[in-house]
Design a protein around this motif. Structure first.
Motif, PDB file in Angstrom:
ATOM      1  N   GLU A 271       1.327  -0.718   0.003  1.00 11.34           N
ATOM      2  CA  GLU A 271       0.436  -0.089  -0.450  1.00 11.34           C
ATOM      3  C   GLU A 271       0.971   1.553   0.380  1.00 11.34           C
ATOM      4  N   ALA A 272       1.872   1.192   0.510  1.00  9.47           N
ATOM      5  CA  ALA A 272       2.980   2.100   0.962  1.00  9.47           C
ATOM      6  C   ALA A 272       3.635   2.739  -0.720  1.00  9.47           C
ATOM      7  N   ALA A 273       4.267   1.644  -1.188  1.00 11.83           N
ATOM      8  CA  ALA A 273       4.318   1.173  -2.676  1.00 11.83           C
ATOM      9  C   ALA A 273       3.757   2.744  -3.452  1.00 11.83           C
ATOM     10  N   LYS A 274       2.217   1.862  -3.736  1.00 12.40           N
ATOM     11  CA  LYS A 274       1.065   2.637  -4.492  1.00 12.40           C
ATOM     12  C   LYS A 274       1.373   3.728  -3.871  1.00 12.40           C
ATOM     13  N   ARG A 275       0.810   4.251  -2.921  1.00 12.57           N
ATOM     14  CA  ARG A 275       0.855   5.606  -2.417  1.00 12.57           C
ATOM     15  C   ARG A 275       1.711   6.309  -2.632  1.00 12.57           C
ATOM     16  N   ALA A 276       3.041   6.039  -2.878  1.00 13.48           N
ATOM     17  CA  ALA A 276       4.068   6.467  -3.001  1.00 13.48           C
ATOM     18  C   ALA A 276       4.625   6.683  -4.719  1.00 13.48           C
ATOM     19  N   PHE A 277       3.684   5.453  -5.356  1.00 17.15           N
ATOM     20  CA  PHE A 277       4.285   5.897  -7.134  1.00 17.15           C
ATOM     21  C   PHE A 277       2.999   7.174  -7.277  1.00 17.15           C
ATOM     22  N   ARG A 278       1.555   6.831  -6.894  1.00 17.04           N
ATOM     23  CA  ARG A 278       0.551   8.288  -6.922  1.00 17.04           C
ATOM     24  C   ARG A 278       1.451   9.720  -6.490  1.00 17.04           C
ATOM     25  N   VAL A 327      10.881   1.114 -18.669  1.00 18.69           N
ATOM     26  CA  VAL A 327      11.381   0.664 -17.033  1.00 18.69           C
ATOM     27  C   VAL A 327      12.705   0.293 -17.142  1.00 18.69           C
ATOM     28  N   TYR A 328      13.750   1.073 -16.225  1.00 19.31           N
ATOM     29  CA  TYR A 328      14.402   0.727 -16.092  1.00 19.31           C
ATOM     30  C   TYR A 328      15.268   0.170 -14.368  1.00 19.31           C
ATOM     31  N   GLN A 329      15.738   1.596 -13.710  1.00 19.45           N
ATOM     32  CA  GLN A 329      15.910   0.756 -12.753  1.00 19.45           C
ATOM     33  C   GLN A 329      14.527   0.734 -11.012  1.00 19.45           C
ATOM     34  N   PRO A 330      14.823   0.757 -10.638  1.00 14.21           N
ATOM     35  CA  PRO A 330      14.427   0.319  -8.973  1.00 14.21           C
ATOM     36  C   PRO A 330      14.831   1.378  -8.103  1.00 14.21           C
ATOM     37  N   ASP A 331      12.750   1.045  -7.393  1.00 11.12           N
ATOM     38  CA  ASP A 331      13.389   2.020  -6.641  1.00 11.12           C
ATOM     39  C   ASP A 331      12.434   1.218  -5.096  1.00 11.12           C
ATOM     40  N   TYR A 332      12.787   1.552  -4.234  1.00  7.67           N
ATOM     41  CA  TYR A 332      12.601   0.840  -2.758  1.00  7.67           C
ATOM     42  C   TYR A 332      11.361   1.839  -1.920  1.00  7.67           C
ATOM     43  N   VAL A 333      10.519   1.131  -0.950  1.00  9.32           N
ATOM     44  CA  VAL A 333       9.719   1.843  -0.763  1.00  9.32           C
ATOM     45  C   VAL A 333       9.835   1.125   0.898  1.00  9.32           C
ATOM     46  N   ARG A 334       9.384   1.622   2.318  1.00  6.50           N
ATOM     47  CA  ARG A 334       8.968   1.481   3.292  1.00  6.50           C
ATOM     48  C   ARG A 334       7.781   2.018   3.759  1.00  6.50           C
ATOM     49  N   ALA A 335       6.381   0.721   4.175  1.00  5.16           N
ATOM     50  CA  ALA A 335       5.553   2.074   4.870  1.00  5.16           C
ATOM     51  C   ALA A 335       6.518   2.488   6.490  1.00  5.16           C
ATOM     52  N   ASP A 336       5.866   3.858   6.577  1.00  4.23           N
ATOM     53  CA  ASP A 336       5.948   3.828   8.243  1.00  4.23           C
ATOM     54  C   ASP A 336       5.064   5.201   8.515  1.00  4.23           C
ATOM     55  N   SER A 337       5.385   5.563   9.781  1.00  3.75           N
ATOM     56  CA  SER A 337       4.339   6.519  10.487  1.00  3.75           C
ATOM     57  C   SER A 337       4.158   8.650   9.562  1.00  3.75           C
ATOM     58  N   SER A 338       5.656   8.749   9.033  1.00  7.93           N
ATOM     59  CA  SER A 338       4.951   9.783   8.227  1.00  7.93           C
ATOM     60  C   SER A 338       4.397  10.218   8.295  1.00  7.93           C
ATOM     61  N   VAL A 373       0.588   0.524 -11.813  1.00 12.95           N
ATOM     62  CA  VAL A 373      -0.186   1.613 -12.749  1.00 12.95           C
ATOM     63  C   VAL A 373      -1.733   0.581 -12.483  1.00 12.95           C
ATOM     64  N   SER A 374      -1.938  -1.044 -12.852  1.00 12.78           N
ATOM     65  CA  SER A 374      -3.332  -1.222 -13.176  1.00 12.78           C
ATOM     66  C   SER A 374      -3.945  -1.267 -12.146  1.00 12.78           C
ATOM     67  N   ASP A 375      -3.009  -1.333 -10.791  1.00 11.72           N
ATOM     68  CA  ASP A 375      -4.505  -1.619  -9.371  1.00 11.72           C
ATOM     69  C   ASP A 375      -5.250  -0.042  -9.331  1.00 11.72           C
ATOM     70  N   LEU A 376      -4.078   1.350  -9.638  1.00  8.66           N
ATOM     71  CA  LEU A 376      -4.492   2.577  -9.535  1.00  8.66           C
ATOM     72  C   LEU A 376      -5.274   3.486 -10.388  1.00  8.66           C
ATOM     73  N   TRP A 377      -5.327   2.223 -11.888  1.00  8.97           N
ATOM     74  CA  TRP A 377      -6.220   3.383 -13.171  1.00  8.97           C
ATOM     75  C   TRP A 377      -6.470   2.394 -13.895  1.00  8.97           C
ATOM     76  N   LYS A 378      -6.226   1.105 -13.773  1.00  7.11           N
ATOM     77  CA  LYS A 378      -7.066   0.344 -14.273  1.00  7.11           C
ATOM     78  C   LYS A 378      -7.306   0.884 -15.666  1.00  7.11           C
ATOM     79  N   PRO A 379      -6.110   1.047 -16.703  1.00 14.77           N
ATOM     80  CA  PRO A 379      -5.842   1.268 -18.058  1.00 14.77           C
ATOM     81  C   PRO A 379      -6.574   0.454 -18.731  1.00 14.77           C
ATOM     82  N   PRO A 380      -6.839   0.231 -20.331  1.00 14.36           N
ATOM     83  CA  PRO A 380      -7.450  -1.091 -20.893  1.00 14.36           C
ATOM     84  C   PRO A 380      -5.701  -1.961 -21.538  1.00 14.36           C
TER      85      PRO A 380
END
Ligand code: PNW
Length: 479
Positions: A271-278, A327-338, A373-380
């Motif tokens: 969920e945190a990674a999805k929020r970060a993406f948006r 798509v090339y390089q990754p970034d990593y996200v963790r949930a926190d209390s910020s 992208v699919s979970d957030l916006w469901k493009p065709p």
């Protein structure tokens, strides 16, 4: 000779033939799946990608006008060794040979870009007939070989003549006029168009960091305005294409959002990674997919937020038939209390990378790009419009054994298969790149091709990765 050794011997010959560029004998029927082989859905679109300024050369031929990249690359100190795209791969003259390379791979589609200053040397006004005629010839050549054309209308080579470049609100409107003209000329044969390539690169890297043309370092308010004009150009072009193309023509874009991988696959980190993406892509893909800027982005930017005219956000949010992801390089996200609810992790210095310092290796990024992208916006539909890597390719007795690139691609495609298996709507994959080419400010030293290019002779040589990719396409499977 035992049965086993004979079989081995046969395989060795086939492998050697493949390495020498000859086609190994192929069984008539589909090969049985090897254990653990990862098959893609039938009709999955395998292709390769390039862009105009990076491969065409011929910058003064047939009435092409200068682009901001001609000016920038000819400015001392802006590119590695002062290298320019003046000649590049000379694909303007060698496009038939390059289509043949695609054919030999068995590629089903080719993503290339159309040079705006070839078609409108002044950016606007009178079109240049020989410029558009070149793309008609290229498209016809592709179609004759059964390869679907996937053109992008803007891959950074902005006509120099457009005063103010992306700082001007006139530029998105000029782009829409250019898009309309190209659509009228090509949409009888081209059934899908991409508007722009990589918002972040032609806005932030170009007008904020100054690493790309035109090399400016503007303040936050100005940068936000440039970003707004970039996504507005996309939106107005979508409207222009739809207004002039037959119904059924598909319209999308190619963007490179920052993609976040949850550090651990638990619901809170996902969920945190999805929020970060948006939120981290709020000025670009999020605005395009939602037709509005997020509240957090507007609050963050305050008085520096972009000036938005009536109708802009509606154009920007024009519905798309597909989303293309580079798509090339990754970034990593963790949930926190910020307050944001997430933090983006710093990469350790030991994190592995390819030959470009920015290109960290994280194959799971391709899965999370599609899924988020699919979970957030469901493009065709979603396409991977670019994926690939630079490597230190050195010919050895005429061969380029780029085992590192094969490793990179095999791993990324394995994770793309995870998205396919999860029924996300990913329909195709374009490998960056068909050929070694002009890697922007990095010049010719960073090679991304699966075909080696000897820039002195313009000879193209398939690397090991080209032979490998041909097998992927033939089997419609990784491994
Ligand atoms: C993309 N970065 O650019 C472009 O679409 C291509 O033209 C380019 O050749 C390819 O990727 C390889 O670089 C990028 O610094 C340029 O993160 C730079 C970055 C990302 C993408």
């Amino acid at each position: 000779m035992t049965h086993l050794t004979r079989r081995k011997f046969g395989q060795t010959i086939a492998a050697a033939a493949a390495l020498c560029g000859a086609s190994p004998p192929r069984p008539a029927a589909a090969e049985p799946a090897t254990p653990g082989s990862l098959s893609f859905p039938s009709g999955f679109l395998w292709g390769c990608a390039t862009s105009a300024y990076q491969i065409e050369g011929a910058v003064t031929v047939d009435g092409r006008g200068p682009s901001i990249w001609d000016t920038f690359s000819h400015t001392p100190g802006k590119t590695a060794n002062g290298e320019t795209g003046d000649t590049a791969d000379d694909s303007y003259h060698r496009y038939k040979e390059d289509v043949r390379l695609l054919e030999e791979l068995g590629a089903k589609a080719y993503r290339f870009s159309i040079s705006w200053p070839r078609v409108f040397p002044q950016g606007t006004g009178r079109p240049n007939e020989p410029g558009i005629a070149y793309y008609e010839r290229l498209v016809d050549e592709l179609l004759q070989h059964g390869i679907a054309p996937y053109p992008t209308l803007f891959h950074w080579d902005l006509p120099q003549a457009l005063a103010g470049g992306w700082q001007s609100r006139d530029t998105p409107h000029a782009f829409a006029d250019y898009a309309a003209f190209v659509t009228k000329r090509l949409s009888d044969r081209v059934h899908q168009f991409m508007t722009t390539n990589e918002f972040l690169c032609f806005t932030d890297l170009s007008y904020k960091i100054g690493q790309f043309a035109p090399g400016l370092t503007l303040d936050a308010a100005q940068v936000n305005q440039v970003r707004h004009h970039g996504i507005l150009a996309h939106g107005l072009a979508v409207q222009a294409i739809r207004a002039h193309a037959p119904s059924g023509t598909r319209v999308g874009l190619a963007d490179n959002p920052n993609v976040y991988i949850p550090v651990i696959e638990t619901p809170e980190h996902i969920e945190a990674a999805k929020r970060a993406f948006r939120e981290e892509n709020a000025p670009f893909l999020t605005a395009v997919m939602e037709g509005r800027y997020t509240d957090a982005y507007l609050a963050r930017e305050g008085t520096d937020a972009p000036k938005v005219a009536p109708g802009d956000m509606q154009a920007i949010g024009s519905p798309l038939d597909f989303v293309g992801l580079n798509v090339y390089q990754p970034d990593y996200v963790r949930a926190d209390s910020s307050p944001a609810g997430y933090s983006i992790l710093k990469k350790p210095t030991s994190f592995p990378r390819m030959a470009s310092p920015w290109l960290y290796i994280g194959p799971e990024v391709i899965y999370w790009a599609v899924r988020t992208v699919s979970d957030l916006w469901k493009p065709p539909a979603i396409y991977i419009t670019e994926n690939g890597c630079s490597a230190n390719d050195v010919p050895d007795a005429g061969r380029i054994d780029d085992t590192d690139r094969v490793m990179f691609l095999r791993n990324y495609l394995t994770h793309l298969h995870r998205a396919v298996a999860g029924h996300y709507p990913v329909k195709g994959y374009f490998l960056w790149s068909l050929l070694d080419n002009y890697e922007w400010a990095d010049g010719y030293q960073k090679r991304f091709g699966i075909h080696y290019v000897d820039f002195a002779t313009q000879q193209r040589i398939p690397k090991l990765s080209a032979h490998w990719y041909r097998e992927v396409i033939a089997r419609n499977a990784v491994r």
